[in-house]
Design a protein around this motif. Structure first.
Motif, PDB file in Angstrom:
ATOM      1  N   ILE A 112       5.167  -0.878  -2.438  1.00  0.00           N
ATOM      2  CA  ILE A 112       3.775  -0.481  -2.489  1.00  0.00           C
ATOM      3  C   ILE A 112       3.747   1.006  -1.845  1.00  0.00           C
ATOM      4  CG2 ILE A 112       1.537  -0.528  -1.478  1.00  0.00           C
ATOM      5  CD1 ILE A 112       1.660  -3.573  -1.439  1.00  0.00           C
ATOM      6  N   ALA A 113       4.694   1.391  -1.113  1.00  0.00           N
ATOM      7  CA  ALA A 113       4.455   2.735  -0.579  1.00  0.00           C
ATOM      8  C   ALA A 113       5.097   3.792  -1.418  1.00  0.00           C
ATOM      9  CB  ALA A 113       5.478   2.827   0.823  1.00  0.00           C
ATOM     10  N   ASP A 114       6.076   3.205  -2.433  1.00  0.00           N
ATOM     11  CA  ASP A 114       6.563   4.159  -3.357  1.00  0.00           C
ATOM     12  C   ASP A 114       5.990   3.798  -4.744  1.00  0.00           C
ATOM     13  OD1 ASP A 114       8.360   4.998  -1.652  1.00  0.00           O
ATOM     14  OD2 ASP A 114       9.938   3.277  -1.868  1.00  0.00           O
ATOM     15  N   MET A 115       4.725   3.696  -5.030  1.00  0.00           N
ATOM     16  CA  MET A 115       3.969   3.161  -6.191  1.00  0.00           C
ATOM     17  C   MET A 115       4.290   4.714  -6.881  1.00  0.00           C
ATOM     18  SD  MET A 115       0.699   1.080  -6.020  1.00  0.00           S
ATOM     19  CE  MET A 115       0.096   1.961  -4.702  1.00  0.00           C
ATOM     20  N   ASP A 116       4.487   4.608  -8.338  1.00  0.00           N
ATOM     21  CA  ASP A 116       4.268   5.721  -9.111  1.00  0.00           C
ATOM     22  C   ASP A 116       2.835   6.008  -9.900  1.00  0.00           C
ATOM     23  OD1 ASP A 116       3.752   3.963 -11.224  1.00  0.00           O
ATOM     24  OD2 ASP A 116       6.005   3.832 -11.911  1.00  0.00           O
ATOM     25  N   ASP A 117       2.745   6.873 -10.504  1.00  0.00           N
ATOM     26  CA  ASP A 117       1.520   7.485 -10.979  1.00  0.00           C
ATOM     27  C   ASP A 117       0.646   6.166 -11.916  1.00  0.00           C
ATOM     28  OD1 ASP A 117       1.793   9.701 -10.023  1.00  0.00           O
ATOM     29  OD2 ASP A 117       2.253  10.693 -12.043  1.00  0.00           O
ATOM     30  N   LEU A 120      -0.519   3.670  -9.245  1.00  0.00           N
ATOM     31  CA  LEU A 120      -1.626   4.134  -8.724  1.00  0.00           C
ATOM     32  C   LEU A 120      -2.791   3.754  -9.334  1.00  0.00           C
ATOM     33  CD1 LEU A 120      -0.218   7.246  -6.767  1.00  0.00           C
ATOM     34  CD2 LEU A 120      -1.012   5.233  -5.640  1.00  0.00           C
ATOM     35  N   ALA A 121      -2.473   4.166 -10.718  1.00  0.00           N
ATOM     36  CA  ALA A 121      -3.705   4.392 -11.507  1.00  0.00           C
ATOM     37  C   ALA A 121      -4.276   2.860 -11.785  1.00  0.00           C
ATOM     38  CB  ALA A 121      -3.242   4.848 -13.085  1.00  0.00           C
ATOM     39  N   ARG A 122      -3.358   1.985 -11.937  1.00  0.00           N
ATOM     40  CA  ARG A 122      -3.758   0.488 -12.061  1.00  0.00           C
ATOM     41  C   ARG A 122      -4.364  -0.124 -10.788  1.00  0.00           C
ATOM     42  NH1 ARG A 122       1.132  -1.420 -13.316  1.00  0.00           N
ATOM     43  NH2 ARG A 122       1.640  -2.253 -11.386  1.00  0.00           N
ATOM     44  N   LEU A 123      -3.796   0.635  -9.532  1.00  0.00           N
ATOM     45  CA  LEU A 123      -4.808   0.113  -8.460  1.00  0.00           C
ATOM     46  C   LEU A 123      -6.127   0.744  -8.535  1.00  0.00           C
ATOM     47  CD1 LEU A 123      -5.019  -0.895  -5.482  1.00  0.00           C
ATOM     48  CD2 LEU A 123      -3.911   1.545  -4.774  1.00  0.00           C
ATOM     49  N   GLY A 148       1.765   9.344  -1.292  1.00  0.00           N
ATOM     50  CA  GLY A 148       0.950   8.434  -1.278  1.00  0.00           C
ATOM     51  C   GLY A 148      -0.474   8.588  -0.813  1.00  0.00           C
ATOM     52  N   ALA A 149      -0.393   9.551   0.316  1.00  0.00           N
ATOM     53  CA  ALA A 149      -1.520   9.816   1.053  1.00  0.00           C
ATOM     54  C   ALA A 149      -2.245  10.892   0.104  1.00  0.00           C
ATOM     55  CB  ALA A 149      -1.303  10.526   2.250  1.00  0.00           C
ATOM     56  N   LEU A 150      -1.844  11.969  -0.333  1.00  0.00           N
ATOM     57  CA  LEU A 150      -2.459  13.026  -1.106  1.00  0.00           C
ATOM     58  C   LEU A 150      -2.978  12.408  -2.499  1.00  0.00           C
ATOM     59  CD1 LEU A 150      -0.250  16.143  -0.724  1.00  0.00           C
ATOM     60  CD2 LEU A 150      -1.725  15.498   0.674  1.00  0.00           C
ATOM     61  N   SER A 151      -2.405  11.389  -3.119  1.00  0.00           N
ATOM     62  CA  SER A 151      -2.987  10.819  -4.122  1.00  0.00           C
ATOM     63  C   SER A 151      -4.473  10.371  -3.915  1.00  0.00           C
ATOM     64  CB  SER A 151      -2.227   9.712  -4.930  1.00  0.00           C
ATOM     65  OG  SER A 151      -0.936  10.079  -4.888  1.00  0.00           O
ATOM     66  N   PHE A 152      -4.833   9.821  -2.882  1.00  0.00           N
ATOM     67  CA  PHE A 152      -6.235   9.400  -2.497  1.00  0.00           C
ATOM     68  C   PHE A 152      -6.899  10.471  -2.466  1.00  0.00           C
ATOM     69  CE2 PHE A 152      -3.621   5.731  -1.504  1.00  0.00           C
ATOM     70  CZ  PHE A 152      -4.379   4.606  -2.207  1.00  0.00           C
ATOM     71  N   ALA A 153      -6.534  11.509  -1.826  1.00  0.00           N
ATOM     72  CA  ALA A 153      -7.470  12.746  -1.696  1.00  0.00           C
ATOM     73  C   ALA A 153      -7.888  13.036  -3.153  1.00  0.00           C
ATOM     74  CB  ALA A 153      -6.805  13.872  -0.834  1.00  0.00           C
ATOM     75  N   TYR A 154      -6.799  13.572  -3.965  1.00  0.00           N
ATOM     76  CA  TYR A 154      -6.956  13.880  -5.307  1.00  0.00           C
ATOM     77  C   TYR A 154      -7.984  12.806  -6.113  1.00  0.00           C
ATOM     78  CZ  TYR A 154      -2.557  16.335  -4.675  1.00  0.00           C
ATOM     79  OH  TYR A 154      -1.422  17.282  -4.259  1.00  0.00           O
ATOM     80  N   ALA A 155      -8.053  11.701  -5.911  1.00  0.00           N
ATOM     81  CA  ALA A 155      -8.841  10.728  -6.624  1.00  0.00           C
ATOM     82  C   ALA A 155     -10.189  10.705  -6.093  1.00  0.00           C
ATOM     83  CB  ALA A 155      -8.091   9.358  -6.627  1.00  0.00           C
ATOM     84  N   SER A 156     -10.352  11.097  -4.568  1.00  0.00           N
ATOM     85  CA  SER A 156     -11.767  10.821  -4.136  1.00  0.00           C
ATOM     86  C   SER A 156     -12.835  12.036  -4.342  1.00  0.00           C
ATOM     87  CB  SER A 156     -11.677  10.751  -2.821  1.00  0.00           C
ATOM     88  OG  SER A 156     -10.611   9.645  -2.136  1.00  0.00           O
ATOM     89  N   GLU A 157     -14.068  11.851  -4.153  1.00  0.00           N
ATOM     90  CA  GLU A 157     -15.209  12.879  -4.252  1.00  0.00           C
ATOM     91  C   GLU A 157     -14.912  13.788  -3.016  1.00  0.00           C
ATOM     92  OE1 GLU A 157     -19.702  11.988  -5.290  1.00  0.00           O
ATOM     93  OE2 GLU A 157     -18.535  10.132  -4.968  1.00  0.00           O
TER      94      GLU A 157
END
Length: 307
Positions: A112-117, A120-123, A148-157
């Motif tokens: 989970i910690a090493d999920m790829d793009d 993450l998109a599926r999540l 992993g941390a920055l991906s959520f920032a990229y996807a958030s409002e």
């Protein structure tokens, strides 16, 4: 603190990620407290433990032996409705029909910690059902600048970046801003997707000074600066609640820290929903002998069962 665009019609569901440059700054406490504070204003909130592979929000929230977590959602063995843990709310939240549900994370799950793009998109796709059942999704992401941390920032409002007055925390917060790049300056109502929250301060002045140091450095070296959302005072109720596996905002919502978190919720509601929420006045923390005597007096005269 946050200027609102009154002509904007916001979408129904809002997404916020909560990040920090280093661990131990109270990021998860603020994520959980903010969720319940928003519920007090009648909002339906889903709190996601997005510290992939090193989750602990279930413990902080007092959830024992959760049957399923984010790993079961990803592998398709459980649906979102099965994985979510719903909390009972009382008081204002109950009257206003607000609510909080937790999506527990997975502990020690390297895959989970090493999920790829793609993963993450599926999540994110699996969370699409929340559009009809939630008003806010708050993602408590990991500390640091890993993908992993920055991906959520990229996807958030919007992203809330939590720091403290410690020099190491300030430096690491700046490191997150630098790593986010252009994402830090786009994505929210007023043109800035990044908002500073200063935690564990002794006064509003101290918080403002910390935020200004980060903002000035960002402007000087990065050409732009995050907005300052607010602060949370240092409060003994936080440490006591963590030790008892309880959320401090639920333990004592009218504590100094609780009022600060409610003020943060008011700023979020003003920014996203155009709600005018009256800001509550909270006395600054008092150190030294005066602080000791005040806390001693409070504990001596506290009603039985409320310590």
């Amino acid at each position: 603190m946050v200027e609102n665009d009154i002509n904007r019609t916001p979408p129904r569901l809002h997404t916020l990620s909560v990040l920090s440059g280093k661990g131990g700054v109270g990021k998860s406490n603020i994520s959980a407290g903010l969720s319940f504070a928003l519920a007090d204003f009648g909002k339906r909130v889903v709190l996601i433990d997005a510290d992939l592979g090193m989750a602990n929000l279930d413990i902080l929230c007092g959830v024992k032996n959760a049957k399923w977590n984010i790993a079961h959602l990803l592998d398709g063995s459980r649906s979102l409705s099965e994985v979510l843990v719903h909390f009972r709310v009382s008081g204002r939240a109950e009257r206003e029909n607000g609510g909080v549900a937790l999506l527990p994370g997975g502990v020690g799950l390297k895959e989970i910690a090493d999920m790829d793009d793609t993963e993450l998109a599926r999540l994110f796709a699996s969370l699409s059902a929340l559009d009809a059942t939630a008003d806010y999704v708050i993602m408590d992401a990991g500390a640091g600048i890993h993908k992993g941390a920055l991906s959520f920032a990229y996807a958030s409002e919007a992203t809330l970046l939590v720091t403290t007055p410690e020099p190491t925390s300030i430096r690491d917060a700046y490191g997150v801003i630098k790593s986010l790049g252009a994402t830090a300056w786009s994505g929210s109502a007023n043109g800035s997707g990044l908002f500073l929250v200063v935690n564990m301060v002794n006064s509003s002045r101290e918080a403002s000074d910390v935020a200004e140091r980060i903002r000035l450095a960002s402007m000087q070296f990065l050409g732009n600066t995050p907005m300052y959302l607010g602060y949370v005072l240092r409060d003994d109720i936080v440490e006591r609640s963590v030790r008892n596996c309880k959320i401090f905002y639920r333990t004592d919502p009218d504590s100094n820290a609780g009022i600060c978190v409610r003020n943060l919720a008011g700023e979020v509601l003003r920014m996203f929903d155009g709600m005018e929420v009256k800001r509550e006045v909270v006395p600054d923390s008092v150190g030294g002998m005066k602080g000791f005597l005040r806390r001693l007096t409070k504990s001596l005269f506290m009603e039985d069962g409320k310590k």
